[in-house]
Design a protein around this motif. Structure first.
Motif, PDB file in Angstrom:
ATOM      1  N   LEU A 191     -30.937  40.672 -11.909  1.00 31.56           N
ATOM      2  CA  LEU A 191     -29.642  40.188 -12.376  1.00 31.56           C
ATOM      3  C   LEU A 191     -28.506  40.937 -11.572  1.00 31.56           C
ATOM      4  O   LEU A 191     -28.427  42.154 -11.726  1.00 31.56           O
ATOM      5  CB  LEU A 191     -29.392  40.508 -13.945  1.00 31.56           C
ATOM      6  N   ILE A 192     -27.688  40.082 -10.704  1.00 33.16           N
ATOM      7  CA  ILE A 192     -26.616  40.946  -9.848  1.00 33.16           C
ATOM      8  C   ILE A 192     -25.481  40.586 -10.918  1.00 33.16           C
ATOM      9  O   ILE A 192     -25.150  39.373 -11.252  1.00 33.16           O
ATOM     10  CB  ILE A 192     -26.538  40.136  -8.710  1.00 33.16           C
ATOM     11  N   LEU A 193     -24.938  41.674 -11.172  1.00 30.74           N
ATOM     12  CA  LEU A 193     -23.611  41.607 -12.133  1.00 30.74           C
ATOM     13  C   LEU A 193     -22.402  42.212 -11.333  1.00 30.74           C
ATOM     14  O   LEU A 193     -22.821  43.336 -10.694  1.00 30.74           O
ATOM     15  CB  LEU A 193     -23.706  42.016 -13.444  1.00 30.74           C
ATOM     16  N   ALA A 194     -21.362  41.611 -11.527  1.00 29.99           N
ATOM     17  CA  ALA A 194     -20.241  42.198 -10.602  1.00 29.99           C
ATOM     18  C   ALA A 194     -19.016  42.056 -11.309  1.00 29.99           C
ATOM     19  O   ALA A 194     -18.569  41.048 -11.565  1.00 29.99           O
ATOM     20  CB  ALA A 194     -20.268  41.710  -9.018  1.00 29.99           C
ATOM     21  N   ASP A 195     -18.190  42.899 -11.242  1.00 30.31           N
ATOM     22  CA  ASP A 195     -16.680  42.854 -11.677  1.00 30.31           C
ATOM     23  C   ASP A 195     -15.923  42.223 -10.693  1.00 30.31           C
ATOM     24  O   ASP A 195     -15.082  42.747 -10.032  1.00 30.31           O
ATOM     25  CB  ASP A 195     -15.960  44.250 -12.256  1.00 30.31           C
ATOM     26  N   TYR A 196     -16.122  41.085 -10.303  1.00 30.56           N
ATOM     27  CA  TYR A 196     -15.547  40.220  -9.107  1.00 30.56           C
ATOM     28  C   TYR A 196     -14.561  39.062  -9.742  1.00 30.56           C
ATOM     29  O   TYR A 196     -15.295  38.185 -10.295  1.00 30.56           O
ATOM     30  CB  TYR A 196     -16.499  40.009  -8.196  1.00 30.56           C
ATOM     31  N   ARG A 197     -13.533  39.252  -9.794  1.00 30.95           N
ATOM     32  CA  ARG A 197     -12.474  38.396 -10.317  1.00 30.95           C
ATOM     33  C   ARG A 197     -11.629  37.523  -9.497  1.00 30.95           C
ATOM     34  O   ARG A 197     -10.787  36.913  -9.962  1.00 30.95           O
ATOM     35  CB  ARG A 197     -11.788  38.857 -11.596  1.00 30.95           C
ATOM     36  N   TYR A 237     -19.259  47.191 -12.976  1.00 27.16           N
ATOM     37  CA  TYR A 237     -19.109  46.336 -13.989  1.00 27.16           C
ATOM     38  C   TYR A 237     -20.207  46.548 -15.305  1.00 27.16           C
ATOM     39  O   TYR A 237     -21.416  46.847 -14.935  1.00 27.16           O
ATOM     40  CB  TYR A 237     -19.399  44.962 -13.584  1.00 27.16           C
ATOM     41  N   LEU A 238     -19.755  46.713 -16.454  1.00 26.19           N
ATOM     42  CA  LEU A 238     -20.355  47.065 -17.434  1.00 26.19           C
ATOM     43  C   LEU A 238     -21.202  48.689 -17.453  1.00 26.19           C
ATOM     44  O   LEU A 238     -22.220  48.712 -17.824  1.00 26.19           O
ATOM     45  CB  LEU A 238     -21.518  46.076 -18.037  1.00 26.19           C
ATOM     46  N   HIS A 239     -20.669  49.476 -16.577  1.00 25.99           N
ATOM     47  CA  HIS A 239     -21.161  50.702 -16.348  1.00 25.99           C
ATOM     48  C   HIS A 239     -21.567  51.545 -17.414  1.00 25.99           C
ATOM     49  O   HIS A 239     -22.757  51.756 -17.400  1.00 25.99           O
ATOM     50  CB  HIS A 239     -20.344  51.471 -15.436  1.00 25.99           C
ATOM     51  N   LEU A 296     -29.578  49.580 -11.403  1.00 21.27           N
ATOM     52  CA  LEU A 296     -29.039  50.100 -10.245  1.00 21.27           C
ATOM     53  C   LEU A 296     -27.327  49.806  -9.860  1.00 21.27           C
ATOM     54  O   LEU A 296     -27.047  48.938 -10.337  1.00 21.27           O
ATOM     55  CB  LEU A 296     -29.721  49.454  -8.690  1.00 21.27           C
ATOM     56  N   PHE A 297     -26.952  50.977  -9.747  1.00 21.39           N
ATOM     57  CA  PHE A 297     -25.175  50.630  -9.692  1.00 21.39           C
ATOM     58  C   PHE A 297     -24.840  51.091  -8.265  1.00 21.39           C
ATOM     59  O   PHE A 297     -25.519  52.038  -7.647  1.00 21.39           O
ATOM     60  CB  PHE A 297     -24.655  51.946 -10.330  1.00 21.39           C
TER      61      PHE A 297
END
Length: 169
Positions: free
Chosen positions: A4-10, A94-96, A113-114
């Protein structure tokens, strides 16, 4: 492996970040791995670049991060279970806090993994930022999470994470 790749990319434009994580997904798929992408929900019901990712055959989840921590945790855990996620790779913080402090609730077997892309901010003193990184690196060790840093001048502040939990690229 399911990642699951998550990113605070807006941003409305894909930029090289979306291209690079899409390339990563394509390479991972060649090795029989599954990639899921998760981004913050926006008012427009997605971003133009989400269609690009989906056209390549990947699932994109838009996540409502305006809800309470309890609701976010429940929904994230549901996504992890639904897609049988083994690794969560978080970008841009993101969601750290949720991922770090609720790792055992999300699943102890899940590797977290951050990816620290950022340089030091000009808004705070470098000393305070280094102390914050040192604190976080101790938490990474305690909560069994991992970090990749890409800024050499920040890299040395991650020493408490240990060599097994921290990499510089």
């Amino acid at each position: 492996m399911n990642v699951l790749i998550l990113a605070d990319y807006r941003t409305p434009k894909s930029g090289n970040f979306i291209a690079s994580i899409l390339d990563l997904g394509i390479e991972m798929r060649k090795k029989q791995n599954k990639m899921i992408y998760l981004f913050p929900k926006n008012r427009e019901n997605g971003y133009s670049w989400c269609k690009w990712i989906e056209e390549k055959g990947f699932k994109v989840v838009l996540f409502d991060d305006t809800q309470s921590e309890k609701v976010k945790l429940k929904k994230l855990k549901s996504i992890v279970n639904k897609y049988e996620i083994n690794v969560i790779h978080s970008h841009f913080g993101y969601l750290h806090k949720l991922l770090l402090l609720q790792h055992s609730v999300i699943g102890k077997h899940i590797k977290i993994l951050f990816h620290d892309h950022m340089d030091f901010s000009e808004k705070l003193s470098v000393r305070k930022q280094k102390l914050n990184i040192i604190k976080n690196s101790l938490l990474y060790r305690i909560f069994d999470t991992y970090v990749i840093s890409v800024m050499q001048k920040k890299d040395h502040s991650y020493w408490l994470a240990g060599k097994k939990r921290h990499w510089y690229v």
